[in-house]
Design a protein around this motif. Structure first.
Motif, PDB file in Angstrom:
ATOM      1  N   TYR A   1     -16.842  87.948 -28.288  1.00  0.00           N
ATOM      2  CA  TYR A   1     -16.239  88.508 -29.492  1.00  0.00           C
ATOM      3  C   TYR A   1     -16.497  87.536 -30.632  1.00  0.00           C
ATOM      4  O   TYR A   1     -16.240  86.339 -30.516  1.00  0.00           O
ATOM      5  CB  TYR A   1     -14.729  88.686 -29.317  1.00  0.00           C
ATOM      6  N   SER A   2     -16.970  88.055 -31.748  1.00  0.00           N
ATOM      7  CA  SER A   2     -17.292  87.184 -32.871  1.00  0.00           C
ATOM      8  C   SER A   2     -16.059  86.900 -33.723  1.00  0.00           C
ATOM      9  O   SER A   2     -15.081  87.647 -33.708  1.00  0.00           O
ATOM     10  CB  SER A   2     -18.380  87.837 -33.726  1.00  0.00           C
ATOM     11  N   THR A   3     -16.138  85.816 -34.499  1.00  0.00           N
ATOM     12  CA  THR A   3     -15.017  85.400 -35.332  1.00  0.00           C
ATOM     13  C   THR A   3     -14.976  86.222 -36.617  1.00  0.00           C
ATOM     14  O   THR A   3     -15.980  86.285 -37.333  1.00  0.00           O
ATOM     15  CB  THR A   3     -15.162  83.912 -35.712  1.00  0.00           C
ATOM     16  N   PRO A   4     -13.858  86.854 -36.964  1.00  0.00           N
ATOM     17  CA  PRO A   4     -13.742  87.529 -38.251  1.00  0.00           C
ATOM     18  C   PRO A   4     -13.998  86.541 -39.387  1.00  0.00           C
ATOM     19  O   PRO A   4     -13.566  85.384 -39.332  1.00  0.00           O
ATOM     20  CB  PRO A   4     -12.297  88.035 -38.267  1.00  0.00           C
ATOM     21  N   VAL A   5     -14.696  86.982 -40.447  1.00  0.00           N
ATOM     22  CA  VAL A   5     -15.131  86.031 -41.472  1.00  0.00           C
ATOM     23  C   VAL A   5     -13.979  85.324 -42.207  1.00  0.00           C
ATOM     24  O   VAL A   5     -14.130  84.141 -42.549  1.00  0.00           O
ATOM     25  CB  VAL A   5     -16.119  86.682 -42.465  1.00  0.00           C
ATOM     26  N   PRO A   6     -12.807  85.938 -42.444  1.00  0.00           N
ATOM     27  CA  PRO A   6     -11.735  85.148 -43.078  1.00  0.00           C
ATOM     28  C   PRO A   6     -11.250  84.009 -42.178  1.00  0.00           C
ATOM     29  O   PRO A   6     -10.965  82.906 -42.662  1.00  0.00           O
ATOM     30  CB  PRO A   6     -10.617  86.171 -43.320  1.00  0.00           C
ATOM     31  N   ILE A   7     -11.157  84.258 -40.871  1.00  0.00           N
ATOM     32  CA  ILE A   7     -10.737  83.217 -39.944  1.00  0.00           C
ATOM     33  C   ILE A   7     -11.816  82.148 -39.846  1.00  0.00           C
ATOM     34  O   ILE A   7     -11.527  80.943 -39.773  1.00  0.00           O
ATOM     35  CB  ILE A   7     -10.411  83.815 -38.563  1.00  0.00           C
ATOM     36  N   ALA A   8     -13.079  82.569 -39.863  1.00  0.00           N
ATOM     37  CA  ALA A   8     -14.181  81.605 -39.822  1.00  0.00           C
ATOM     38  C   ALA A   8     -14.131  80.684 -41.039  1.00  0.00           C
ATOM     39  O   ALA A   8     -14.372  79.478 -40.933  1.00  0.00           O
ATOM     40  CB  ALA A   8     -15.513  82.345 -39.774  1.00  0.00           C
ATOM     41  N   TYR A   9     -13.799  81.235 -42.194  1.00  0.00           N
ATOM     42  CA  TYR A   9     -13.721  80.423 -43.410  1.00  0.00           C
ATOM     43  C   TYR A   9     -12.557  79.443 -43.321  1.00  0.00           C
ATOM     44  O   TYR A   9     -12.697  78.264 -43.693  1.00  0.00           O
ATOM     45  CB  TYR A   9     -13.550  81.330 -44.627  1.00  0.00           C
ATOM     46  N   LEU A  10     -11.409  79.902 -42.841  1.00  0.00           N
ATOM     47  CA  LEU A  10     -10.269  79.003 -42.657  1.00  0.00           C
ATOM     48  C   LEU A  10     -10.639  77.864 -41.712  1.00  0.00           C
ATOM     49  O   LEU A  10     -10.328  76.695 -41.969  1.00  0.00           O
ATOM     50  CB  LEU A  10      -9.078  79.780 -42.099  1.00  0.00           C
ATOM     51  N   ALA A  11     -11.343  78.189 -40.619  1.00  0.00           N
ATOM     52  CA  ALA A  11     -11.763  77.165 -39.668  1.00  0.00           C
ATOM     53  C   ALA A  11     -12.698  76.159 -40.335  1.00  0.00           C
ATOM     54  O   ALA A  11     -12.580  74.947 -40.122  1.00  0.00           O
ATOM     55  CB  ALA A  11     -12.449  77.816 -38.471  1.00  0.00           C
ATOM     56  N   ALA A  12     -13.623  76.641 -41.163  1.00  0.00           N
ATOM     57  CA  ALA A  12     -14.549  75.737 -41.852  1.00  0.00           C
ATOM     58  C   ALA A  12     -13.813  74.823 -42.818  1.00  0.00           C
ATOM     59  O   ALA A  12     -14.157  73.639 -42.958  1.00  0.00           O
ATOM     60  CB  ALA A  12     -15.605  76.554 -42.593  1.00  0.00           C
TER      61      ALA A  12
END
Length: 318
Positions: A101-112
């Protein structure tokens, strides 16, 4: 392959221009016109369309993430982008086996943002998928591993040098400033159809995300940073707290908190993952260097559940 990238480019352009797909059916209709062939549900071509939508989405998200916007403005635009994507529910036998399952882009941005990825820092991503967690990374400074052949090929198309190794055991040759990962969740089956057991030295586990996370952290520099997105716990607060103390989790979190300076550990509601085809809650864990964490283990922590937006505001408040 050229037709596939034609699809990716078409979807990326639509997202960049503010377009959307109400359902995956409408994305398949556009793909049918480009490919000049019907896209039928449940087929390999339908899965290709899902993947192409996601790859176009990541390309659009990268433009937003690297546009030097205020972080809250960038996050808001990524939430808007996420809301304009269809639910990606078609899964191949490979993606099911790999729990991909891929990371939703808002969560990916928070992680970055939590990982503090900046253009000069080296990044290791052990299970890169279509590259969502690499939104802020410079491809030439990233070590990227992805087992899935098609996703690895797309990452190379994006400019990354990619290995295709087992992330449970593989490590890049150099230490990195940042490790960021959203490994597959749950247990997996071996070639004989039995639940696979991963030997982590001090203990063994059937949880592949735990095995990959602890291995990937070996690639982090002594004072580096890491962000892990792992399978969360279901239930109300008391139930969730108890589940961190189950045998399947206790040894992992004890090891993680003893060996790495965990500075944040909070949960994100599973419904924020539903457009990626999943709905299970996730844990987002931020680490600042090696050494014992001062935080209590999650089974003893109060109020671990929080909403994504309020946490983002806390990190970027003036």
């Amino acid at each position: 392959m050229d037709r596939e990238y034609e699809l990716v480019s078409a979807f990326a352009d639509r997202f960049i221009q503010g377009g959307s797909f109400a359902t995956i059916v409408s994305a398949r209709e556009q793909a049918s016109k480009i490919l000049d062939t019907p896209v039928l549900p449940g087929t390999a071509l339908a899965k290709l369309v899902d993947e192409s939508v996601e790859r176009g989405l990541v390309r659009a998200a990268k433009i937003i993430a690297t546009a030097q916007l205020d972080p809250r403005q960038a996050y808001a635009r990524l939430v808007d982008l996420y809301q304009r994507q269809p639910t990606l529910g078609t899964r191949s036998s490979t993606s099911i086996a790999q729990q991909a399952y891929s990371t939703p882009v808002p969560i990916a941005y928070l992680a970055a943002m939590l990982a503090q990825i900046t253009p000069e820092k080296t990044v290791y991503e052990p299970t890169a998928g279509n590259g969502a967690l690499l939104l802020a990374a410079i491809p030439t400074l990233a070590s990227v591993n992805e087992l899935n052949r098609e996703r690895a090929a797309d990452l190379r198309q994006q400019g990354y040098t990619v290995t295709q190794e087992d992330a449970v055991t593989y490590l890049p040759a150099q230490q990195h400033d940042i490790v960021i990962a959203n490994p597959p969740f749950n247990s997996v089956m071996d070639e004989r159809g039995r639940v696979k057991l991963f030997n982590l030295g001090r203990y063994s586990t059937t949880q592949i995300d735990h095995a990959i996370a602890l291995n990937a952290l070996k690639a982090m520099k002594l004072e580096g940073r890491a962000v892990l997105i792992l399978r969360g716990k279901l239930g109300a607060e008391a139930e969730r707290s108890n589940r961190y103390n189950l045998r399947s989790s206790r040894a992992f979190y004890f090891t993680l908190y003893q060996e790495y300076n965990v500075i944040h550990h909070f949960s994100i509601w599973g419904n924020l993952y539903h457009r990626q085809g999943d709905g299970f809650p996730i844990d987002l864990i931020a680490i600042a260097g090696k050494g014992k964490s001062s935080l209590p283990l999650p089974a003893a922590a109060e109020g671990v559940t929080t909403r994504l937006q309020s946490r983002l505001n806390q990190y970027h408040s003036p």
